[in-house]
Design a protein around this motif. Structure first.
Motif, PDB file in Angstrom:
ATOM      1  N   UNK A   1      43.158  37.959  24.283  1.00  0.00           N
ATOM      2  CA  UNK A   1      43.199  39.085  23.350  1.00  0.00           C
ATOM      3  C   UNK A   1      41.949  39.949  23.471  1.00  0.00           C
ATOM      4  N   UNK A   2      40.773  39.303  23.554  1.00  0.00           N
ATOM      5  CA  UNK A   2      39.533  40.065  23.702  1.00  0.00           C
ATOM      6  C   UNK A   2      39.486  40.798  25.035  1.00  0.00           C
TER       7      UNK A   2
ATOM      8  N   UNK B   1      38.989  44.087  30.034  1.00  0.00           N
ATOM      9  CA  UNK B   1      38.274  43.177  30.930  1.00  0.00           C
ATOM     10  C   UNK B   1      39.305  42.303  31.633  1.00  0.00           C
ATOM     11  N   UNK B   2      39.099  42.079  32.916  1.00  0.00           N
ATOM     12  CA  UNK B   2      39.987  41.213  33.679  1.00  0.00           C
ATOM     13  C   UNK B   2      39.460  39.788  33.660  1.00  0.00           C
ATOM     14  N   UNK B   3      40.301  38.826  33.236  1.00  0.00           N
ATOM     15  CA  UNK B   3      39.951  37.412  33.338  1.00  0.00           C
ATOM     16  C   UNK B   3      40.399  36.935  34.707  1.00  0.00           C
ATOM     17  N   UNK B   4      39.437  36.483  35.520  1.00  0.00           N
ATOM     18  CA  UNK B   4      39.735  36.086  36.887  1.00  0.00           C
ATOM     19  C   UNK B   4      39.114  34.723  37.148  1.00  0.00           C
ATOM     20  N   UNK B   5      39.892  33.833  37.748  1.00  0.00           N
ATOM     21  CA  UNK B   5      39.358  32.539  38.163  1.00  0.00           C
ATOM     22  C   UNK B   5      39.039  31.636  36.996  1.00  0.00           C
ATOM     23  N   UNK B   6      38.175  30.706  37.256  1.00  0.00           N
ATOM     24  CA  UNK B   6      37.755  29.764  36.234  1.00  0.00           C
ATOM     25  C   UNK B   6      37.061  28.586  36.861  1.00  0.00           C
TER      26      UNK B   6
ATOM     27  N   UNK C   1      35.699  30.119  15.145  1.00  0.00           N
ATOM     28  CA  UNK C   1      36.715  30.076  16.201  1.00  0.00           C
ATOM     29  C   UNK C   1      36.876  31.404  16.934  1.00  0.00           C
ATOM     30  N   UNK C   2      36.735  32.510  16.229  1.00  0.00           N
ATOM     31  CA  UNK C   2      37.014  33.820  16.822  1.00  0.00           C
ATOM     32  C   UNK C   2      35.924  34.841  16.487  1.00  0.00           C
TER      33      UNK C   2
END
Length: 178
Positions: free
Chosen positions: A6-7, A13-18, A88-89
């Motif tokens: 959500x953020x 922003x792109x969430x990539x990998x981990x 939590x958020x």
């Protein structure tokens, strides 16, 4: 992960990998980006005479963590839920950070507790600070759940709020208010 997603959507922003690995849970998050030349905020720009500000209400996330660590604490559900949600958020203060460019002399997030992070800002800026406790934002939820003394302690020492701690010269106060 739902909150991160959500953020990421909210701030484009792109969430990539981990790098979560087997065994006990371990998560690392790194954010990379670009800032216009000379338009970034640092910890090292505060000067004697600057005013000190904090966004939001520090200590509420730490109050949420205390509720998780000490489940025997009894208080009104609405106050407990508010503190748990702040833990939590947490809400990144991205918009405020952008607005502070060119106004604030120094800035950083409050992740390790207001006093600890204020000390870091002062060390980086090579100056000291006078903190007026009566001027700090006060949390109704913290006071209702933990009492005045513990609420003050959590406001000063509690971490994970991710509010912004920033300074600015007194003659820039009207810019901040605008």
């Amino acid at each position: 992960s739902a909150s991160l997603s959500q953020l990421a959507d909210r701030f484009d922003v792109q969430l990539v990998g981990g790098d979560t690995v087997k065994g006990p849970l371990s998560i690392s998050i790194q954010i990379l980006g670009w800032v216009e030349q000379g338009r970034w905020l640092t910890r090292s720009g505060a000067r004697p005479g600057d005013l000190i500000f904090v966004s939001g209400v520090p200590g509420e996330a730490a109050g949420g963590l205390q509720l998780l660590l000490k489940p025997h604490i009894q208080a009104a559900p609405e106050y407990c839920e508010h503190l748990l949600q702040r833990f939590y958020r947490p809400t990144p203060r991205v918009e405020l950070g952008v607005q502070l460019k060119g106004i604030a002399s120094a800035a950083m997030d409050v992740s390790d507790g207001l006093l600890t992070d204020l000390r870091k800002l002062c060390v980086a800026s090579q100056c000291g600070a006078d903190l007026q406790l009566e001027s700090l934002p006060s949390s109704v939820s913290l006071r209702a759940v933990f009492g005045d003394t513990a609420a003050e302690y959590l406001s000063l020492q509690g971490g994970d709020d991710y509010e912004l701690l920033f300074t600015l010269p007194a003659d820039r106060l009207s810019d901040l208010e605008a």
